[in-house]
Design a protein around this motif. Structure first.
Motif, mmCIF file in Angstrom:
data_model
loop_
_atom_site.group_PDB
_atom_site.id
_atom_site.type_symbol
_atom_site.label_atom_id
_atom_site.label_comp_id
_atom_site.label_asym_id
_atom_site.label_seq_id
_atom_site.Cartn_x
_atom_site.Cartn_y
_atom_site.Cartn_z
ATOM 1 N N ASN A 1 -2.045 -9.866 3.294
ATOM 2 C CA ASN A 1 -3.391 -10.105 3.392
ATOM 3 C C ASN A 1 -4.501 -9.570 2.250
ATOM 4 N N HIS A 2 -3.711 -8.433 1.585
ATOM 5 C CA HIS A 2 -4.149 -7.914 0.547
ATOM 6 C C HIS A 2 -4.908 -8.715 -0.412
ATOM 7 N N ASN A 3 -6.376 -8.561 -0.571
ATOM 8 C CA ASN A 3 -7.195 -9.369 -1.306
ATOM 9 C C ASN A 3 -7.941 -8.799 -2.449
ATOM 10 N N ASN A 4 -7.196 -8.003 -3.249
ATOM 11 C CA ASN A 4 -7.881 -7.221 -4.111
ATOM 12 C C ASN A 4 -9.091 -6.376 -3.781
ATOM 13 N N GLY A 5 -9.230 -5.855 -2.664
ATOM 14 C CA GLY A 5 -10.231 -5.076 -2.200
ATOM 15 C C GLY A 5 -11.480 -5.461 -2.111
ATOM 16 N N GLN A 6 -11.506 -6.791 -1.556
ATOM 17 C CA GLN A 6 -12.995 -7.376 -1.558
ATOM 18 C C GLN A 6 -13.606 -6.855 -0.171
ATOM 19 N N ASN A 7 -12.456 -6.931 0.886
ATOM 20 C CA ASN A 7 -12.985 -6.610 2.228
ATOM 21 C C ASN A 7 -12.386 -5.556 2.925
ATOM 22 N N GLU A 8 -11.243 -4.936 2.345
ATOM 23 C CA GLU A 8 -10.482 -3.977 2.814
ATOM 24 C C GLU A 8 -11.357 -2.563 2.735
ATOM 25 N N PRO A 9 -10.809 -1.457 3.638
ATOM 26 C CA PRO A 9 -11.494 -0.478 3.518
ATOM 27 C C PRO A 9 -11.608 0.116 2.104
ATOM 28 N N ILE A 10 -12.643 1.167 1.713
ATOM 29 C CA ILE A 10 -12.569 1.736 0.456
ATOM 30 C C ILE A 10 -11.210 2.551 0.080
ATOM 31 N N LEU A 11 -10.681 3.335 1.047
ATOM 32 C CA LEU A 11 -9.447 4.276 0.683
ATOM 33 C C LEU A 11 -8.341 3.360 0.405
ATOM 34 N N SER A 12 -7.894 2.358 1.173
ATOM 35 C CA SER A 12 -6.905 1.381 0.810
ATOM 36 C C SER A 12 -7.063 0.669 -0.462
ATOM 37 N N TRP A 13 -8.495 0.528 -1.005
ATOM 38 C CA TRP A 13 -8.487 -0.316 -2.064
ATOM 39 C C TRP A 13 -8.460 0.838 -3.416
ATOM 40 N N LEU A 14 -8.889 2.130 -2.949
ATOM 41 C CA LEU A 14 -8.839 2.956 -3.929
ATOM 42 C C LEU A 14 -7.095 3.420 -4.460
ATOM 43 N N LEU A 15 -6.480 3.471 -3.197
ATOM 44 C CA LEU A 15 -5.071 3.788 -3.510
ATOM 45 C C LEU A 15 -4.415 2.619 -4.305
ATOM 46 N N GLN A 16 -4.900 1.513 -4.250
ATOM 47 C CA GLN A 16 -4.263 0.371 -4.884
ATOM 48 C C GLN A 16 -4.823 0.569 -6.514
ATOM 49 N N GLU A 17 -5.969 1.039 -6.614
ATOM 50 C CA GLU A 17 -6.458 1.269 -7.990
ATOM 51 C C GLU A 17 -5.525 2.434 -8.694
ATOM 52 N N LEU A 18 -5.238 3.508 -7.912
ATOM 53 C CA LEU A 18 -4.408 4.578 -8.394
ATOM 54 C C LEU A 18 -3.094 4.013 -8.702
ATOM 55 N N TYR A 19 -2.683 3.080 -7.946
ATOM 56 C CA TYR A 19 -0.996 2.647 -8.147
ATOM 57 C C TYR A 19 -0.949 1.769 -9.585
ATOM 58 N N GLU A 20 -2.171 0.885 -9.408
ATOM 59 C CA GLU A 20 -2.293 -0.034 -10.526
ATOM 60 C C GLU A 20 -2.397 0.532 -12.015
ATOM 61 N N ARG A 21 -3.037 2.003 -11.968
ATOM 62 C CA ARG A 21 -3.320 2.598 -13.186
ATOM 63 C C ARG A 21 -1.942 3.526 -13.553
ATOM 64 N N GLY A 22 -1.168 3.571 -12.856
ATOM 65 C CA GLY A 22 0.089 4.514 -12.829
ATOM 66 C C GLY A 22 -0.035 5.752 -12.448
ATOM 67 N N HIS A 23 -0.946 6.198 -11.607
ATOM 68 C CA HIS A 23 -1.092 7.453 -11.225
ATOM 69 C C HIS A 23 -0.350 7.683 -9.897
ATOM 70 N N THR A 24 0.137 6.827 -9.338
ATOM 71 C CA THR A 24 0.856 6.979 -8.009
ATOM 72 C C THR A 24 1.924 6.134 -7.877
ATOM 73 N N PRO A 25 3.197 6.386 -7.192
ATOM 74 C CA PRO A 25 4.379 5.774 -7.332
ATOM 75 C C PRO A 25 4.516 4.469 -6.450
ATOM 76 N N PHE A 26 3.334 4.482 -5.559
ATOM 77 C CA PHE A 26 3.381 3.004 -4.689
ATOM 78 C C PHE A 26 2.063 3.145 -4.301
ATOM 79 N N PRO A 27 1.702 1.949 -3.779
ATOM 80 C CA PRO A 27 0.192 1.548 -3.374
ATOM 81 C C PRO A 27 -0.303 1.965 -2.160
ATOM 82 N N GLU A 28 0.558 2.065 -1.166
ATOM 83 C CA GLU A 28 0.440 2.491 0.296
ATOM 84 C C GLU A 28 -0.261 3.978 0.451
ATOM 85 N N GLU A 29 -0.864 4.365 1.366
ATOM 86 C CA GLU A 29 -1.158 5.782 1.611
ATOM 87 C C GLU A 29 0.016 6.685 1.770
#
Length: 387
Positions: free
Chosen positions: A85-113
């Protein structure tokens, strides 16, 4: 907490904004008597609690923005399939969306907390009649490393499972086209406080809101499983020889009820805003003189309740044990709003006009490619394994 590059001296003669803030309660009010601000207690103990500081009408848009009333928790990977149900951060909590952004930019090894790094079994004691079943204990590997060293201008993981998001430093990110819920207008909140709480500047030894500034605006989010922090102060003293009045304070506003200890409220050491000038010797002296106060942790039973404390005061976030005991079905301590177990606080850091905090957030942005941050992904994993 974070350095702020823009001036937050918002004019107080904008009648439209004042009227809007003044009529939140359905009546025109400019009475700081209702606020119950105790200057003497603040300067003595280093903190005060103000019930109902922010009305729920103002908080609604902040709750929606943060996602603290969202039914879905921040994602983690315990071996199950990833949330479809991940939907590019349109409705999910800001923390979850930020973690996804960090992952997509190569700063973290996985998108989950966090993800499960190992599972160990523990055994209960051998007391006669005890149930000696093995208990599964999951060890977590967090995506972000701990502390400023492994953080970004926009977000730092202060301790495992406890995050601080700097809203003033995240303006670009928070207006990203994939986020449907935009950051609420801080001017509205600031104008409400300036109009209805004229006594707050006196805590900073100033006569009006025009003589103080917003040093930072942030979110502190403690997720289920977050451990108890170490005792710390957010900033130091201006003068190490003499104790001076407060020059910077935090306003922790509960975005949802924090009605019980399992939410991991903030714990304080009253009076230590004086001792942190020379912590070891002064704590020892206070103990010997029997003036050292015991730690306190105030629950905030309603959304909008607030804890104000001196930047120099020793404090820590307690462990968030929400949903950690799956055998406990009691709903006596549940929040009717926050269903994901996060303890979400809106933090307004106010300071005398000259003060800027350059220590609590790093300079590097998650938007900037940075070899240091890429290296820290591996370093963070090593340091977590060692703990």
């Amino acid at each position: 907490m974070a350095t702020n590059q823009h001036n937050d001296h918002f004019e107080q003669d904008e009648e439209g904004q004042q009227d809007k803030s003044n009529n939140i309660h359905g009546q025109n009010t400019n009475n700081h008597e209702r606020q119950g601000i105790d200057d003497e207690k603040f300067h003595k103990d280093g903190y005060i609690v103000i019930p109902g500081l922010i009305p729920v009408q103002i908080l609604h848009e902040w709750q929606s923005f943060v996602g603290c009333c969202h039914d879905n928790p921040v994602r983690h990977n315990n071996g199950d399939d990833e949330d479809e149900n991940h939907n590019n951060g349109q409705n999910e909590p800001i923390l979850s969306w930020l973690l996804q952004e960090l992952y997509e930019r190569g700063h973290t090894p996985f998108p989950e907390e966090w993800r499960c790094s190992s599972t160990t079994s523990t055994t209960k004691g051998n007391d006669e009649g005890a149930n000696n079943k093995g208990l599964a204990e999951t060890k977590r590997e967090y995506a972000m490393g701990q502390g400023v060293k492994h953080g970004f201008r926009e977000i730092v993981m202060r301790s495992p499972g406890r995050y601080e998001i700097s809203l003033l430093n995240s303006a670009k990110l928070l207006q990203h086209e994939t986020r449907r819920t935009k950051m609420p207008d801080y001017h509205h909140l600031y104008q409400f406080l300036a109009k209805n709480y004229s006594q707050i500047p006196s805590l900073l030894s100033q006569s009006s809101w025009n003589k103080i500034r917003t040093a930072n605006l942030s979110l502190v989010i403690s997720t289920p499983g977050a451990s108890t922090q170490s005792w710390h102060a957010d900033g130091g003293h201006v003068n190490l020889q003499h104790h001076l009045p407060c020059h910077c304070l935090n306003v922790f506003v509960a975005l949802h009820p924090v009605p019980s200890m399992d939410w991991g409220p903030t714990q304080l050491r009253p009076g230590t805003h004086v001792h942190t000038r020379n912590l070891g010797p002064m704590l020892l002296a206070a103990h010997c003189q029997k003036t050292l106060q015991s730690p306190v942790a105030h629950l905030l039973p309603r959304a909008g309740d607030a804890l104000l404390f001196d930047y120099r005061l020793l404090h820590r976030g307690l462990a968030n044990n929400r949903f950690m005991d799956t055998t406990n079905t009691s709903s006596s301590s549940s929040s009717p709003c926050n269903k994901n177990g996060h303890r979400s606080m809106l933090v307004i850091t106010l300071a005398q006009d000259w003060f800027q905090d350059r220590l609590n957030f790093p300079h590097g942005s998650l938007f900037e490619p940075n070899d240091k941050h890429d290296k820290n992904v591996g370093d963070a994993q090593d340091s977590r394994s060692a703990r």
